[in-house]
Enzyme design. Structure first.
Site, PDB file in Angstrom:
ATOM      1  N   THR A 119       0.818  -1.209   0.000  1.00 26.03           N
ATOM      2  CA  THR A 119       0.000   0.000   0.000  1.00 26.03           C
ATOM      3  C   THR A 119       0.853   1.260   0.000  1.00 26.03           C
ATOM      4  O   THR A 119       0.366   2.339  -0.368  1.00 26.03           O
ATOM      5  CB  THR A 119      -0.966  -0.026   1.196  1.00 26.03           C
ATOM      6  OG1 THR A 119      -1.763  -1.217   1.121  1.00 26.03           O
ATOM      7  CG2 THR A 119      -1.914   1.165   1.194  1.00 26.03           C
ATOM      8  N   ASN A 123      -0.494   4.905  -1.525  1.00 27.84           N
ATOM      9  CA  ASN A 123      -1.029   5.724  -0.438  1.00 27.84           C
ATOM     10  C   ASN A 123      -0.670   7.196  -0.649  1.00 27.84           C
ATOM     11  O   ASN A 123      -0.069   7.581  -1.649  1.00 27.84           O
ATOM     12  CB  ASN A 123      -0.558   5.208   0.924  1.00 27.84           C
ATOM     13  CG  ASN A 123       0.928   5.450   1.170  1.00 27.84           C
ATOM     14  OD1 ASN A 123       1.656   5.953   0.302  1.00 27.84           O
ATOM     15  ND2 ASN A 123       1.397   5.086   2.336  1.00 27.84           N
ATOM     16  N   MET A 125       1.326   8.956   1.235  1.00 24.03           N
ATOM     17  CA  MET A 125       2.724   9.187   1.624  1.00 24.03           C
ATOM     18  C   MET A 125       2.908  10.031   2.875  1.00 24.03           C
ATOM     19  O   MET A 125       4.036  10.375   3.230  1.00 24.03           O
ATOM     20  CB  MET A 125       3.519   9.825   0.474  1.00 24.03           C
ATOM     21  CG  MET A 125       3.668   8.930  -0.726  1.00 24.03           C
ATOM     22  SD  MET A 125       3.872   9.828  -2.288  1.00 24.03           S
ATOM     23  CE  MET A 125       2.153  10.218  -2.661  1.00 24.03           C
ATOM     24  N   HIS A 544      -6.815   3.530   6.255  1.00 28.22           N
ATOM     25  CA  HIS A 544      -6.039   3.327   7.473  1.00 28.22           C
ATOM     26  C   HIS A 544      -6.597   2.184   8.314  1.00 28.22           C
ATOM     27  O   HIS A 544      -6.584   2.243   9.538  1.00 28.22           O
ATOM     28  CB  HIS A 544      -6.029   4.607   8.314  1.00 28.22           C
ATOM     29  CG  HIS A 544      -5.289   5.742   7.695  1.00 28.22           C
ATOM     30  ND1 HIS A 544      -5.222   6.991   8.274  1.00 28.22           N
ATOM     31  CD2 HIS A 544      -4.573   5.831   6.551  1.00 28.22           C
ATOM     32  CE1 HIS A 544      -4.512   7.800   7.504  1.00 28.22           C
ATOM     33  NE2 HIS A 544      -4.107   7.111   6.453  1.00 28.22           N
TER      34      HIS A 544
END
Length: 612
Positions: A119, A123, A125, A544
């Site tokens: 991921t 994502n 970052m 998340h």
């Protein structure tokens, strides 16, 4: 200053070679090349006498995955597994009881990376370590060795922070594999956001990773290098690619952990002896002399455990799976749920509009210099960590809580600028809904501050769809089942609206786009009930998800792994990813997974020290 370059590269060229002929046996078999698996594979292969196999279902990264601003495009590619939640329909008027109601089929999309780097390749970052209270809470629950003072050295071990003003901080470090920077470009709206926070009395410019300043406004720290994404694969696998004791298998779909009961001295408990996998449509087996280490993520790891006979007894029996260990796998699912529909219009060409971003100058600026708006991590420039009245006055260790429970992620762009549809497509937003709400402002300059719930009280669950490993699991988010979650999120929404009305933003004529959401139009626009309804309709996630293989002391009924990340009641099997996190942190959890990987590697080395 960023230096010139012919092509953008976050690290020197050279990617890990694919091991075409996987051996029959290794000391360690690591499943999943995401943030946890990349760290574990790197650190364990530091020991010359150990053999390590890393298995990944996806492929390698590409030039496009390096470009930070292209996140919304990547989510619609085969770099994303494409998971979606089960529908959570409304049970009352104005969306009450429901979530993701404006999404196609009522399903929220939960992207998970399918690539070397996992991921971290798709994502946003953003790099945040979390509050010291997060980890002290873990330790107070019986997870020895996980207090803040214990985990900080592992954060620092990975980190290579290149932000000058943080060079002397004891909460940051240089020299690790993982680069941390700030974007090389600033929008004119960034200072407005920071100044607006100051106007409302919030601390501004603080280091949110410093335990003394966990609340306030700050520019984003991100895992980028010279303007390009620095993924887990770039940070940890590329430096280890030449080690002869590290083999990496790409395009490998692990379908089951092989568990046996027939080992002497195991007291009848099962032991992990390898994994079964599919490659090129052929079923194969590889054995592990020491351990199998699951790093497949909050969705993948519990799914594999249940397919292998480790999970809730009755649920496994219902699907015809032989039960080898009765554990609460798939429970305790938590997510940082958000409301993604705010749009604040401005009167100047100062934001990210998709059609404008397609101009050749921006591509050339990025390719030749590593600068410009294409370096923004997912378009995010700044964050604000806030504490709402929903936070208990006393924390788990008996002190006054200073931990954030809501975050605002500021971006110099919003849905009116989604002229090509990449954002709404990545979210799964219903096209009719989008047209009704934003159709009259398409192409207008705008900004957004996404309100995110950091400390959810609600809990979801992951369940098998069937015993077929190629059938994705069922994901029940159970968003907003606890009313405190909506209370906190509405507080965050209203804070974003207050920011838009400050003098700082009025310099740009900032106004909230006030077309009401279908389904909420009968409520007073801007009131608490309206915003609660809006959150149920435009429900989004920052990807998340944590907690489905919860860490806890041995014997705790809700725990799947012990504080050394060993699956309870099973020998030779650990889980090293975000699924072990007991309670969602006040942070973007990717940095935590790197830390977990570093700490787990040391625990594994300690277990097998002196063994070859």
């Amino acid at each position: 200053m960023p230096h010139s370059r012919a092509v953008p590269r976050a690290l020197p060229a050279g990617t890990p070679a694919d091991t075409e002929n996987i051996l029959k046996e290794y000391d360690f078999v690591v499943v999943g090349a995401g943030s946890g698996g990349s760290v574990v594979a790197n650190r364990l292969s530091e020991v010359p006498g150990w053999s390590v196999l890393l298995l990944e279902a996806g492929k390698d990264e590409s030039f496009l995955t390096d470009i930070p601003v292209l996140v919304s495009y990547l989510l619609s590619t085969d770099y994303n597994w494409g998971f979606e939640t089960e529908p959570q329909p409304a049970t009352g008027p104005n969306g009450r009881g429901g979530a993701c109601l404006a999404m196609r089929e009522g399903r929220c999309r939960w992207p998970r990376g399918k690539s070397l780097g996992g991921t971290s390749v798709i994502n946003y970052m953003v790099y945040t370590k979390g509050s010291a209270e997060d980890f002290d809470e873990w330790a107070a629950a019986g997870n020895y060795g996980w207090a803040y003072r214990d985990v900080l050295p592992y954060f620092l071990k990975s980190e290579d922070n290149q932000v000058p003003e943080l060079a002397s901080s004891r909460y940051h470090a240089r020299g690790g594999h993982l680069t941390v920077q700030r974007a090389a470009w600033r929008s004119p709206l960034l200072d407005a956001f920071l100044d607006a926070g100051r106007e409302l009395g919030h601390p501004v410019g603080v280091d949110l990773d410093d335990p003394a300043t966990p609340l306030g406004f700050s520019r984003v720290l991100a895992n980028t290098r010279n303007g390009s994404r620095c993924s887990a694969a770039k940070a940890f696998l590329r430096p280890a690619r030449a080690r002869p004791n590290l083999h990496i298998g790409k395009g490998v779909r692990v379908t089951r952990v092989l568990l046996q009961r027939d080992h002497q001295g195991d007291g009848g408990r099962p032991r992990a002896v390898g994994v079964q996998y599919v490659r090129d449509r052929r079923v194969r087996v590889v054995r592990a002399r020491k351990e199998v280490i699951l790093c497949a993520g909050t969705i993948g790891s519990p799914h594999l455990l249940m397919l292998s006979g480790v999970g809730p007894r009755q649920h496994l029996r219902d699907h015809g799976v032989d039960v080898l260990a009765d554990l609460p796998v798939g429970l305790n699912l938590q997510d940082h749920v958000a409301m993604g529909g705010l749009a604040f219009l401005v009167n100047d060409s100062v934001s990210l509009v998709e059609s404008r971003m397609q101009r050749p100058r921006y591509a050339l600026e990025y390719a030749l210099q590593g600068t410009g708006p294409m370096t923004l991590p997912g378009g995010a420039e700044a964050v604000a960590f806030l504490q709402t009245p929903a936070v208990p006055a006393v924390n788990a260790t008996g002190g006054r809580s200073r931990r954030a429970d809501v975050e605002l992620v500021f971006g110099p762009g919003a849905l009116p600028g989604d002229t090509g549809g990449s954002i709404r497509k990545s979210l799964g937003l219903d096209e009719v809904f989008w047209r009704r709400v934003y159709g009259d402002v398409v192409g207008r300059d705008s900004w957004n501050a996404v309100p995110i719930l950091l400390r959810p009280w609600s809990r979801g669950v992951l369940r098998l769809r069937s015993a077929n490993p190629f059938h994705w699991p069922k994901l029940y988010a159970n968003y907003f089942q606890d009313p405190r979650d909506l209370q906190a999120l509405v507080h965050g929404i209203k804070t974003a609206v207050r920011l838009s009305k400050t003098r700082a933003f009025q310099r740009f004529g900032s106004t909230l786009h006030e077309t009401p959401f279908p389904g909420c139009a009968n409520l007073t626009f801007g009131g608490d009930d309206y915003w609660a309804c809006a959150a149920r309709y435009f429900t989004t996630s920052l990807h998340h998800q944590v907690g489905t293989c919860k860490m806890g002391p041995v014997g705790e009924p809700s725990a799947v792994v012990d504080p050394e990340l060993r699956v309870q009641g099973v020998f030779g099997l650990r889980v090293v990813d975000a699924s072990v996190i007991p309670n969602a942190p006040a942070a973007h959890p990717n940095a935590l997974v790197y830390m977990i990987g570093e700490k787990a590697s040391d625990m594994i080395k300690k277990t097998w020290r002196g063994s070859t």
